[in-house]
Design a protein around this motif. Structure first.
Motif, PDB file in Angstrom:
ATOM      1  N   GLU A   1      49.916  38.769  44.046  1.00 56.81           N
ATOM      2  CA  GLU A   1      50.152  37.642  45.085  1.00 56.81           C
ATOM      3  C   GLU A   1      49.388  36.430  44.863  1.00 56.81           C
ATOM      4  OE1 GLU A   1      52.247  38.425  46.759  1.00 56.81           O
ATOM      5  OE2 GLU A   1      52.069  40.665  47.465  1.00 56.81           O
ATOM      6  N   THR A   2      48.560  36.293  43.523  1.00 54.87           N
ATOM      7  CA  THR A   2      47.993  35.006  43.330  1.00 54.87           C
ATOM      8  C   THR A   2      48.797  34.025  43.035  1.00 54.87           C
ATOM      9  OG1 THR A   2      46.089  36.381  42.223  1.00 54.87           O
ATOM     10  CG2 THR A   2      46.122  34.048  41.790  1.00 54.87           C
ATOM     11  N   THR A   3      49.875  34.329  42.336  1.00 57.87           N
ATOM     12  CA  THR A   3      50.891  33.333  41.734  1.00 57.87           C
ATOM     13  C   THR A   3      51.464  32.737  42.992  1.00 57.87           C
ATOM     14  OG1 THR A   3      52.733  32.945  40.316  1.00 57.87           O
ATOM     15  CG2 THR A   3      52.923  35.068  41.605  1.00 57.87           C
ATOM     16  N   THR A   4      51.610  33.774  44.094  1.00 56.68           N
ATOM     17  CA  THR A   4      52.549  33.153  45.329  1.00 56.68           C
ATOM     18  C   THR A   4      51.577  32.026  46.088  1.00 56.68           C
ATOM     19  OG1 THR A   4      53.426  35.399  45.618  1.00 56.68           O
ATOM     20  CG2 THR A   4      53.541  33.866  47.416  1.00 56.68           C
ATOM     21  N   VAL A   5      50.318  32.260  46.083  1.00 57.80           N
ATOM     22  CA  VAL A   5      49.413  31.356  46.379  1.00 57.80           C
ATOM     23  C   VAL A   5      49.542  29.946  45.832  1.00 57.80           C
ATOM     24  CG1 VAL A   5      47.064  30.619  46.947  1.00 57.80           C
ATOM     25  CG2 VAL A   5      47.734  33.117  47.409  1.00 57.80           C
ATOM     26  N   TYR A   6      49.796  30.038  44.585  1.00 52.13           N
ATOM     27  CA  TYR A   6      50.040  28.749  44.008  1.00 52.13           C
ATOM     28  C   TYR A   6      51.398  28.173  44.062  1.00 52.13           C
ATOM     29  CZ  TYR A   6      45.903  30.187  41.325  1.00 52.13           C
ATOM     30  OH  TYR A   6      44.585  30.516  41.113  1.00 52.13           O
TER      31      TYR A   6
ATOM     32  N   HIS B   1      44.663  29.460  35.064  1.00 51.61           N
ATOM     33  CA  HIS B   1      44.354  29.875  36.228  1.00 51.61           C
ATOM     34  C   HIS B   1      44.950  31.110  36.320  1.00 51.61           C
ATOM     35  CE1 HIS B   1      42.441  26.450  37.963  1.00 51.61           C
ATOM     36  NE2 HIS B   1      43.255  25.561  37.007  1.00 51.61           N
ATOM     37  N   LEU B   2      45.982  31.752  35.547  1.00 52.18           N
ATOM     38  CA  LEU B   2      46.349  33.052  35.519  1.00 52.18           C
ATOM     39  C   LEU B   2      46.198  33.898  34.327  1.00 52.18           C
ATOM     40  CD1 LEU B   2      49.847  31.946  37.361  1.00 52.18           C
ATOM     41  CD2 LEU B   2      48.133  33.315  38.363  1.00 52.18           C
ATOM     42  N   ALA B   3      45.139  33.374  33.565  1.00 50.19           N
ATOM     43  CA  ALA B   3      44.607  34.017  32.312  1.00 50.19           C
ATOM     44  C   ALA B   3      44.251  35.480  32.474  1.00 50.19           C
ATOM     45  CB  ALA B   3      43.219  33.244  31.832  1.00 50.19           C
ATOM     46  N   ASP B   4      43.839  36.024  33.742  1.00 54.56           N
ATOM     47  CA  ASP B   4      43.546  37.152  33.889  1.00 54.56           C
ATOM     48  C   ASP B   4      44.888  37.969  33.584  1.00 54.56           C
ATOM     49  OD1 ASP B   4      42.049  39.664  35.416  1.00 54.56           O
ATOM     50  OD2 ASP B   4      43.866  39.616  36.295  1.00 54.56           O
TER      51      ASP B   4
ATOM     52  N   ASP C   1      41.669  26.772  48.324  1.00 55.99           N
ATOM     53  CA  ASP C   1      40.798  25.737  48.333  1.00 55.99           C
ATOM     54  C   ASP C   1      40.130  26.007  47.013  1.00 55.99           C
ATOM     55  OD1 ASP C   1      40.913  25.593  51.151  1.00 55.99           O
ATOM     56  OD2 ASP C   1      39.151  26.923  51.607  1.00 55.99           O
ATOM     57  N   ALA C   2      40.197  26.871  46.281  1.00 53.11           N
ATOM     58  CA  ALA C   2      39.818  26.667  44.782  1.00 53.11           C
ATOM     59  C   ALA C   2      40.592  26.107  43.950  1.00 53.11           C
ATOM     60  CB  ALA C   2      39.348  28.212  44.432  1.00 53.11           C
ATOM     61  N   ALA C   3      41.993  26.313  44.248  1.00 56.82           N
ATOM     62  CA  ALA C   3      43.105  25.604  43.344  1.00 56.82           C
ATOM     63  C   ALA C   3      42.914  23.992  43.614  1.00 56.82           C
ATOM     64  CB  ALA C   3      44.321  26.125  43.653  1.00 56.82           C
ATOM     65  N   ILE C   4      42.998  23.705  44.854  1.00 53.37           N
ATOM     66  CA  ILE C   4      42.614  22.124  44.946  1.00 53.37           C
ATOM     67  C   ILE C   4      41.440  21.791  44.448  1.00 53.37           C
ATOM     68  CG2 ILE C   4      42.477  20.669  46.959  1.00 53.37           C
ATOM     69  CD1 ILE C   4      44.097  22.286  48.862  1.00 53.37           C
ATOM     70  N   ALA C   5      40.336  22.247  44.660  1.00 54.01           N
ATOM     71  CA  ALA C   5      39.106  21.620  44.058  1.00 54.01           C
ATOM     72  C   ALA C   5      39.210  21.543  42.367  1.00 54.01           C
ATOM     73  CB  ALA C   5      37.979  22.563  44.540  1.00 54.01           C
TER      74      ALA C   5
ATOM     75  N   ASP D   1      42.035  35.361  54.605  1.00 52.36           N
ATOM     76  CA  ASP D   1      40.869  34.766  54.052  1.00 52.36           C
ATOM     77  C   ASP D   1      41.094  34.740  52.594  1.00 52.36           C
ATOM     78  OD1 ASP D   1      39.962  34.733  56.654  1.00 52.36           O
ATOM     79  OD2 ASP D   1      38.637  36.602  56.401  1.00 52.36           O
ATOM     80  N   TRP D   2      41.418  35.582  51.849  1.00 51.33           N
ATOM     81  CA  TRP D   2      41.896  35.536  50.575  1.00 51.33           C
ATOM     82  C   TRP D   2      42.622  34.481  50.124  1.00 51.33           C
ATOM     83  CZ3 TRP D   2      46.171  36.447  47.666  1.00 51.33           C
ATOM     84  CH2 TRP D   2      46.015  36.404  46.405  1.00 51.33           C
ATOM     85  N   MET D   3      43.771  34.264  50.610  1.00 55.54           N
ATOM     86  CA  MET D   3      44.841  33.220  50.716  1.00 55.54           C
ATOM     87  C   MET D   3      44.018  31.743  50.592  1.00 55.54           C
ATOM     88  SD  MET D   3      47.829  34.430  52.754  1.00 55.54           S
ATOM     89  CE  MET D   3      48.493  33.007  53.163  1.00 55.54           C
ATOM     90  N   GLN D   4      43.289  31.811  51.802  1.00 56.48           N
ATOM     91  CA  GLN D   4      42.487  30.543  51.941  1.00 56.48           C
ATOM     92  C   GLN D   4      41.516  30.193  50.795  1.00 56.48           C
ATOM     93  OE1 GLN D   4      43.323  28.426  55.012  1.00 56.48           O
ATOM     94  NE2 GLN D   4      42.318  26.959  53.468  1.00 56.48           N
ATOM     95  N   GLU D   5      40.783  31.107  50.354  1.00 55.53           N
ATOM     96  CA  GLU D   5      39.890  31.011  49.273  1.00 55.53           C
ATOM     97  C   GLU D   5      40.494  30.568  48.132  1.00 55.53           C
ATOM     98  OE1 GLU D   5      36.767  33.919  46.601  1.00 55.53           O
ATOM     99  OE2 GLU D   5      37.508  34.730  48.651  1.00 55.53           O
ATOM    100  N   LYS D   6      41.626  31.074  47.604  1.00 55.30           N
ATOM    101  CA  LYS D   6      42.392  30.841  46.556  1.00 55.30           C
ATOM    102  C   LYS D   6      42.870  29.698  46.480  1.00 55.30           C
ATOM    103  CE  LYS D   6      42.820  33.064  43.469  1.00 55.30           C
ATOM    104  NZ  LYS D   6      42.061  33.396  42.113  1.00 55.30           N
TER     105      LYS D   6
END
Length: 572
Positions: free
Chosen positions: A380-385, A436-439, A317-321, A310-315
């Motif tokens: 893992e955020t960077t892996t989604v991208y 998008h990876l400023a955190d 979808d947000a990147a595409i938008a 679910d987290w992968m999908q959310e991240k």
């Protein structure tokens, strides 16, 4: 040569070179029905390609015939010029590799895995879909028999895989075949959207699943009894074969020693950047202390694979938008990406492209090792991208969509790892540049992944070529004062220091690098070459340089070799 296309909506007439490329592609599909499944093309859903020596020779013969057909043809436009360049490079290289007589067997990217994994891409929504799956299960033993024949043929000529790879594949295939293994679960879990399967089909599916499991068990017996005793003890493949594999995965010829030295420098630069980020997370913290703080942060934790999906999908979808229309062209239906937990437990994250008509979307798969149930988002955020947008999904979906511009071989069958994986790493760094990876945690996670890829450049080239370990690392790695050249054992300890992944993933990756030479460095080296091309374009165009336009043009070229890409994007 430059492919000047700047819009993914451009159309053009089919040329003589396109016709040769399309004919080769049609033959490829005819010889490899499972590849048709990968592309979502209907018609031969129960069949497999020929993995025997005769099948391998048929592939080589098709490449020779295609190269001969291209002789004398002149490009009519820039797209043609790229096709001609790419086909000569890709097919010519595959013929060189064919002449070595090597039959690949490794823990990730050989027929041992692909004969099973194609089932993951087959639709499961209707009774007809399950009939197709049942039929392919029934044909699976023949595919494995052909593969065994090729391995025996190679063995008769002294070409045998490394013992480590054979032992690993035995373990994998026993796992596929065991009670409650992949095939039994597949049959047990079979359902359709509108109810249960017909009883007769369920009986047939159960029987054929058992047949497939028994075939994999027999394959493991062959490996254990015949191949393992003859397998070579040493893992490194040596310079000559490694150079071929490096060209296969990059589509570029590089200076291996210079690239090794660059890998060492890049690794040390990334560690220095990580120290700066650690300071931002907590003043005075080391890299390890900063990552411990991130791991302990409840806001960055996920429990269970459902939460991970679910987290992968959310991240995603947000990147595409966020990126759609502003930094990239992402029209429908490219703006749909499906995140999945893989049905295997082998480790790794991977992407599979959409079907030709996009009825099956691009998918991001996470293969979670057994026993792993806790995940941290910062890592893992960077892996989604990387796998999704602006990484592989944007790249693969773009070329799939360009039916009016590119021939079928360019859209579907021309693939170069250094282009694809280099772009995905380029995309990760770009997401940092775009904020998008400023955190600091997400930034640290991206650097961890970049650090891993730089370490792989050093490990892969160093171990397979037996190069000298950098002097500044010898005291740390060679506590017993042993030889100063790389060995797999020293390399494993080196990877432990630089790959921030689980123990299960580390063992999988270590084995993968040894069994798939040249592939792991293609990520970071590919990124290096992508950035060189972009920076040269920026320098050439000055204030007129438009990053979005560059991305649009570059992705429209398709996944060609990186030397071909350079010639396409940088006018001579």
């Amino acid at each position: 040569m430059t492919q000047s296309t700047t819009s993914t909506s451009t159309s053009r007439a089919t040329t003589a070179i396109d016709e040769v490329a399309n004919a080769y592609f049609d033959g490829l599909i005819e010889r490899n029905p499972d590849f048709a499944t990968t592309l979502g093309l209907p018609g031969r859903e129960t069949e497999y390609g020929d993995h025997s020596p005769a099948g391998r020779e048929a592939e080589a013969a098709a490449a020779r015939e295609t190269l001969a057909a291209l002789d004398g043809l002149e490009p009519v436009d820039d797209v043609d010029a790229v096709t001609l360049d790419a086909m000569r490079e890709r097919l010519g290289l595959e013929l060189e590799i064919h002449e070595t007589g090597v039959v690949e067997l490794n823990n990730l990217a050989s027929a041992a895995q692909s004969i099973r994994s194609i089932l993951d891409l087959m639709p499961q929504e209707t009774a007809e879909h399950w009939e197709h799956i049942s039929g392919r299960l029934a044909n699976l033993p023949q595919a494995l028999d052909g593969y065994i024949e090729s391995l025996r043929d190679a063995q008769s000529r002294g070409q045998v895989p490394a013992r480590r790879q054979v032992a690993t594949v035995i373990e994998q295939t026993r796992d596929y075949a065991k009670d409650d293994g992949y095939f039994e679960r597949l049959a047990q879990d079979a359902v359709v959207l509108d109810g249960e399967l017909p009883a007769e089909l369920r009986v047939e599916l159960t029987k054929n699943a058992r047949v497939a499991a028994e075939a994999y068990d027999a394959f493991a017996d062959y490996l254990e009894v015949e191949l393992l005793p003859e397998a070579r003890e040493e893992d490194p493949v040596g310079r000559d074969y490694y150079a071929l594999m490096s060209r296969r995965f990059l589509g570029a010829e590089i200076d291996l020693e210079e690239t090794y030295a660059w890998g060492v420098e890049e690794l040390e630069r990334l560690i220095a950047e990580q120290r700066e980020v650690a300071e931002a997370i907590k003043p005075g913290a080391t890299i390890e202390e900063a990552k411990e703080l991130l791991d302990a942060d409840p806001a960055r934790q996920l429990q269970g694979t459902d939460a991970l999906r679910d987290w992968m999908q959310e991240k995603s979808d947000a990147a595409i938008a966020a990126l759609k229309d502003s930094h990239f062209e992402i029209p429908e239906p490219m703006d749909r990406l499906e995140c999945m937990i893989a049905p295997t437990q082998e480790g790794g994250v991977y992407y599979t492209g959409p079907s030709d008509d996009f009825s099956r979307p691009g998918r991001m798969w996470w293969s979670v090792p057994a026993g792993e149930d806790e995940f941290t988002t910062w890592a893992e955020t960077t892996t989604v991208y990387h796998e999704g947008v602006p990484g592989h999904h944007l790249q693969i979906a773009t070329q799939t969509r360009l039916k009016e511009l590119l021939n079928n071989w360019r859209r579907h069958a021309c693939f170069t790892s250094g282009h694809a994986e280099g772009w995905a790493l380029y995309a990760e760094r770009l997401m940092l540049d775009l904020g998008h990876l400023a955190d600091p945690g997400d930034h640290m996670g991206m650097l961890d992944m970049q650090r891993m890829r730089a370490a792989r450049v050093v490990f892969d080239i160093g171990v397979h070529l037996g190069l000298e370990i950098p002097e500044q690392w010898r005291d740390e790695l060679l506590a017993d004062g042993g030889a100063s050249t790389w060995t797999p054992e020293v390399g494993f300890e080196f990877l432990k220091r630089h790959l921030a992944i689980s123990e299960g993933q580390l063992k999988f990756e270590f084995t993968r690098y040894l069994g798939w030479p040249g592939q792991a460095p293609s990520y970071k080296v590919g990124q290096r070459l992508w950035e060189e091309i972009r920076d040269q374009r920026r320098q050439n165009e000055g204030e007129a340089f438009d990053l979005k336009a560059f991305h649009t043009q570059a992705l429209a070229v398709g996944s060609v070799g990186l030397d071909t890409l350079r010639r396409a994007l940088l006018p001579s």
